[in-house]
Design an enzyme around this catalytic site. Sequence first.
Site, short mmCIF file in Angstrom:
data_model
loop_
_atom_site.label_atom_id
_atom_site.label_comp_id
_atom_site.label_asym_id
_atom_site.label_seq_id
_atom_site.Cartn_x
_atom_site.Cartn_y
_atom_site.Cartn_z
CB CYS A 1 -5.92 59.01 28.47
SG CYS A 1 -5.17 58.04 29.78
CE LYS B 1 -15.71 34.58 36.64
NZ LYS B 1 -15.82 35.76 35.76
CB SER B 2 -19.28 28.88 33.09
OG SER B 2 -19.74 30.11 33.55
CB CYS C 1 -5.00 56.60 33.01
SG CYS C 1 -5.83 55.30 32.10
P1 ADP Z 1 -18.14 34.43 33.37
O1 ADP Z 1 -18.61 33.33 34.28
O2 ADP Z 1 -16.66 34.57 33.34
O3 ADP Z 1 -18.80 35.72 33.66
P2 ADP Z 1 -19.40 32.88 31.34
O4 ADP Z 1 -18.74 31.61 31.67
O5 ADP Z 1 -20.82 33.03 31.78
O6 ADP Z 1 -18.55 34.09 31.88
O7 ADP Z 1 -19.29 33.10 29.77
C1 ADP Z 1 -19.76 34.25 29.16
C2 ADP Z 1 -20.06 33.99 27.71
O8 ADP Z 1 -18.88 33.71 26.98
C3 ADP Z 1 -20.99 32.80 27.51
O9 ADP Z 1 -21.99 33.16 26.61
C4 ADP Z 1 -20.08 31.75 26.93
O10 ADP Z 1 -20.77 30.86 26.07
C5 ADP Z 1 -19.08 32.57 26.17
N1 ADP Z 1 -17.80 31.86 25.99
C6 ADP Z 1 -17.07 31.24 26.95
N2 ADP Z 1 -15.94 30.70 26.44
C7 ADP Z 1 -15.95 30.96 25.11
C8 ADP Z 1 -15.07 30.67 24.02
N3 ADP Z 1 -13.94 29.98 24.20
N4 ADP Z 1 -15.42 31.13 22.80
C9 ADP Z 1 -16.56 31.81 22.60
N5 ADP Z 1 -17.43 32.12 23.57
C10 ADP Z 1 -17.14 31.71 24.82
ZN ZN Z 2 -6.77 56.49 30.33
MG MG Z 3 -19.93 33.33 35.91
#
Ligand code: ADP
Ligand code: ZN
Ligand code: MG
Length: 590
Positions: free
Chosen positions: A431, A72-73, A406
């Site tokens: 399942c 999400k970040s 499930c």
């Molecule tokens: P959330 O806030 O949704 O829990 P984060 O934004 O902290 O997740 O991201 C989780 C991990 O996924 C981080 O290590 C980030 O670098 C990685 N990540 C995010 N987008 C991508 C992408 N497009 N490809 C590869 N890794 C990604």
């Molecule tokens: Zn299941």
């Molecule tokens: Mg987050």
Amino acid sequence: SASTKSSGANSVMSKKEMQLYDGTDFPWSKAVEQHLKDSFRLSTFRPLQLRAINLTLSGKDLFLVMPTGRGKSLCYQLPAVCSNGFTLVITPLISLMEDQIMYLKSIDVPAVMLNASSSKEHAKTVLAGMMDPKAPFKLLYVTPEKIAKSKMLMSRLEKAYNADLLSRITVDEVHCCSQWGHDFRPDYKLLGILKRQFPKVPLIGLTATATSSVLKDCEKILCVSQPITLTASFNRTNLYYEVRVKESDISASINDIASLITDRYKDQSGIVYVFSQKDAETVSSELQKRNIVASPYHANMEPNDKSHVHRKWTSNKIKVIVATVAFGMGIDKPDVRFVIHHTISKSVENYYQESGRAGRDGLPADCIVYFGFSDIFRISTMVVMENVGQKKLLKMVEYCQAVDRCRRSLMAVHFDEVWDDEGCNQTCDTCRYANDCTSVDISTHARQVVQIMELAESMNEKLTPLKLMEAWLGKGPAKYRKNLQTSTLSRLQCEAVIVRLLLQGYLREDFSFTPYTTYFYMKLGQKAALLKNHTHTLSMKMRTTQKESAMVKAAKIQEIQDRPPLVPDKDTSAVKADETEVDLTFEPDV
Ligand code: ADP
Ligand code: ZN
Ligand code: MG
């Protein structure tokens, strides 16, 4: 695996229109692509990321619902570097802020934070930077408390807004706005001021767990109108979900967990979640005795010890963390192969989130929960003050007791997701063992329980779940089972029936407060009266493997047992809540 969902009445975009936002011919598309590769050093977008980025860069208000770890970040960090001025980010935890700022620093994206422990000097620099057209930082992280309490900050935001330097508002963990969300934070209630004061600035709300009713609530609280909601599928296809029965003999479950860790998860990293700080210490030392490199983790530890344990676990020097839910937010270890719950979570949402720390790398991982009878009541006394705590807990219990549905379908309900059982592909225990269950008539058993309850009520006595159980098994004070039938079932089966009666409303819970503890008693539920009618039947699905198969047989054999009355004893079996922990620790704990 991702899907978008129109959020009912406020959805203003058709599917076709929505798909336009997956495009790469926007004025900003080149910059977006470039920063993805050069700044963030990523090759491709994950599902929904580009759509979210294009929507927010188009100035739309957006709610993004995506499971933890999906990324999400990036959906606000990348737009931040592609825009003028800076993005304001509201985050509930200082530890989360520190993580983000450390990460952004490592990729040369300038970011700063303001919180209660910021020095005057630092605050001064930050406040000045907000007015600088050269934008010395692209992201400004603050706590909701800061927005609520700092007039200085609000006045600077206003100046930045008027100078077109406030490019975007991000509300992380946006479900904290709503009392119906699982981590309500009162200061989030005040964030509506942002959209009221800065209506032209697009807002993006992020969360991993929010139902549409929670989002509706957040929409009102944040004063955004008709935000677009993007929802990624909750389904983690690489996770296997399983529930195991936890016997009242505690060493049995510890042995079971230990052998899983030494056999199935040899040399792999994992988390064992426990109920209390005390449990964290004892379970951890029990595992250590069985030659497992485990370490406890809970909120009451010294900050240094906590980060020490966390670091050693991250670098695989500690194999298993035995933790309370204080070990959670901000945990981003990709190769967690198992999350074992020694005690059930307090809600299905919490369980999804806690167990979801497994398999972030997309490789197979297991989520196993040990379901114990007395744990229900330990948690019950803990959530008694929460508005819907009891209701949510019973959903978790229902998740655990189901043998014919499930596990994923039971979770889908909580994410308002339409679920097709085919989607599980035998990656949950129900399942996988779908054919091993039978429907058992429990009417007679239910009537026995009701009779015991009625007898106690006639004596003006309250029964704890344990007392009820003992009376039914023919143990404990005889006054509770005078001339009544005792059960032919095993203890585990009796527990299963009582849980069933609780879930179905034949029994209900009743609390009593003393200055020291909360007592949990059983009471007859509204449906109990139905059992007076002898044509009323009640059945439940049971596994026909090993332990449960005896139940199927026993259901057919009913015997009357009259036992001589014994000397009644004092009720000392009330359930006492242990010291427990809430979901969020607000100090930096990682
Ligand atoms: P959330 O806030 O949704 O829990 P984060 O934004 O902290 O997740 O991201 C989780 C991990 O996924 C981080 O290590 C980030 O670098 C990685 N990540 C995010 N987008 C991508 C992408 N497009 N490809 C590869 N890794 C990604
Ligand atoms: Zn299941
Ligand atoms: Mg987050």
